[in-house]
Write an enzyme that holds these catalytic residues in place. Structure first.
Site, PDB file in Angstrom:
ATOM      1  N   HIS A  74       0.438  -0.757   3.362  1.00  0.00           N
ATOM      2  CA  HIS A  74      -0.608  -0.749   2.347  1.00  0.00           C
ATOM      3  C   HIS A  74      -0.994   0.683   1.978  1.00  0.00           C
ATOM      4  O   HIS A  74      -1.552   0.926   0.906  1.00  0.00           O
ATOM      5  CB  HIS A  74      -1.860  -1.487   2.826  1.00  0.00           C
ATOM      6  CG  HIS A  74      -1.676  -2.965   2.950  1.00  0.00           C
ATOM      7  ND1 HIS A  74      -1.156  -3.561   4.076  1.00  0.00           N
ATOM      8  CD2 HIS A  74      -1.929  -3.966   2.072  1.00  0.00           C
ATOM      9  CE1 HIS A  74      -1.105  -4.872   3.900  1.00  0.00           C
ATOM     10  NE2 HIS A  74      -1.570  -5.144   2.691  1.00  0.00           N
ATOM     11  N   ASP A  87       6.916  -7.687  -1.586  1.00  0.00           N
ATOM     12  CA  ASP A  87       5.541  -7.582  -1.138  1.00  0.00           C
ATOM     13  C   ASP A  87       4.733  -7.046  -2.327  1.00  0.00           C
ATOM     14  O   ASP A  87       5.309  -6.696  -3.366  1.00  0.00           O
ATOM     15  CB  ASP A  87       5.447  -6.640   0.065  1.00  0.00           C
ATOM     16  CG  ASP A  87       4.240  -6.935   0.951  1.00  0.00           C
ATOM     17  OD1 ASP A  87       3.331  -7.655   0.498  1.00  0.00           O
ATOM     18  OD2 ASP A  87       4.207  -6.439   2.094  1.00  0.00           O
TER      19      ASP A  87
END
Length: 265
Positions: A53, A124
């Site tokens: 992230h 993702d």
């Protein structure tokens, strides 16, 4: 890796064989209940100490290690017939210098050709900092690498424009876009006279997941936003148009989708 800040207890464990058994069992349970199982994060995010992230994690392992640890549960899931695989934002130098989620070596050569995976390939989230700084044409790169479904691009308008530029320039072909749409539709029984069914390759069980809605389209000259009822359980919409030869790029956003005409045949 117990120091992994993002996977850690989200994993089924550290023993590849135990993980594989649990992945297959859990996936079978999901798909028997009408929910597509998606295994992540290919080719393996467990033994990293950074969070994708925020940055791009590095897996600096040789192929022998990857085959025996990271890839083993994925191989077993693919052999069992799992419906989907999500590609992680990972730098796996043994496989490619590009991040895995935009690498044709990882997705097309390894997952598709070597492991013989025939289900849906997901990225993702493309807004994650581990990948989002890579380029403005990230969605186009992801499609060219072999992904079918692109999750959460940072800027939808710019992402759509980049895909359309790639099609017009020939970097992405009509055949590739058609293949991606076909991969998506092949997961469902698309008969317009019946409920939408998901057919689980793990068990062969078919489950109704939605009722079909039919939408008549006018001749689209530009982007169109079509609304679906937030209270409706239907997640599948049939498109009828007077120009069946046109190539469409459909982007789903919550209960709406944007329909773009790329060009006509």
């Amino acid at each position: 890796n117990p120091n992994n800040p993002v996977i850690n207890v989200r994993s089924f464990g550290s023993d590849p064989k135990v993980v594989a058994d649990k992945v297959v069992a859990y996936s079978r349970g999901l798909e028997d209940g009408g929910v597509m199982a998606v295994c992540k994060h290919f080719p393996g995010h467990g033994d990293t100490d950074t969070d994708s992230h925020h940055v791009l994690p590095v897996l600096d392992f040789d192929r022998t290690r990857l085959d025996s640890v990271e890839l083993y549960p994925f191989k077993k899931a693919v052999e069992a017939g799992v419906g989907g695989v999500m590609i992680g934002h990972l730098h796996v130098s043994e496989l490619d210098e590009k991040p895995a989620s935009i690498s044709s070596e990882v997705i097309t050569s390894l997952l598709r050709k070597e492991l013989h995976f025939s289900g849906l390939v997901f990225t993702d989230a493309l807004e994650m900092k581990g990948i989002s700084k890579n380029a403005d044409d990230l969605c186009a790169q992801a499609l060219m690498a072999g992904n079918d479904m692109l999750l959460v691009p940072r800027n939808l308008k710019k992402s759509l424009e980049s895909v359309m530029r790639a099609v017009k320039s020939g970097k992405l072909t009509e055949d590739v876009i058609t293949e991606k749409c076909g991969n998506r539709l092949n997961c469902w029984n698309t008969s317009p006279t019946s409920p939408v069914l998901m057919i689980s390759p793990l068990s062969g069980v078919s489950r109704p997941v939605a009722q079909r809605r039919m939408v008549d389209l006018p001749e689209p000259e530009g982007p169109m936003i079509l609304n679906t009822s937030p209270s409706s359980t239907s997640r599948e919409i049939s498109l009828r148009t007077s120009s069946p030869s046109k190539l469409f790029l459909i982007c789903f956003i919550s209960n709406n989708f944007i329909l773009y005409t790329l060009h006509s045949g």
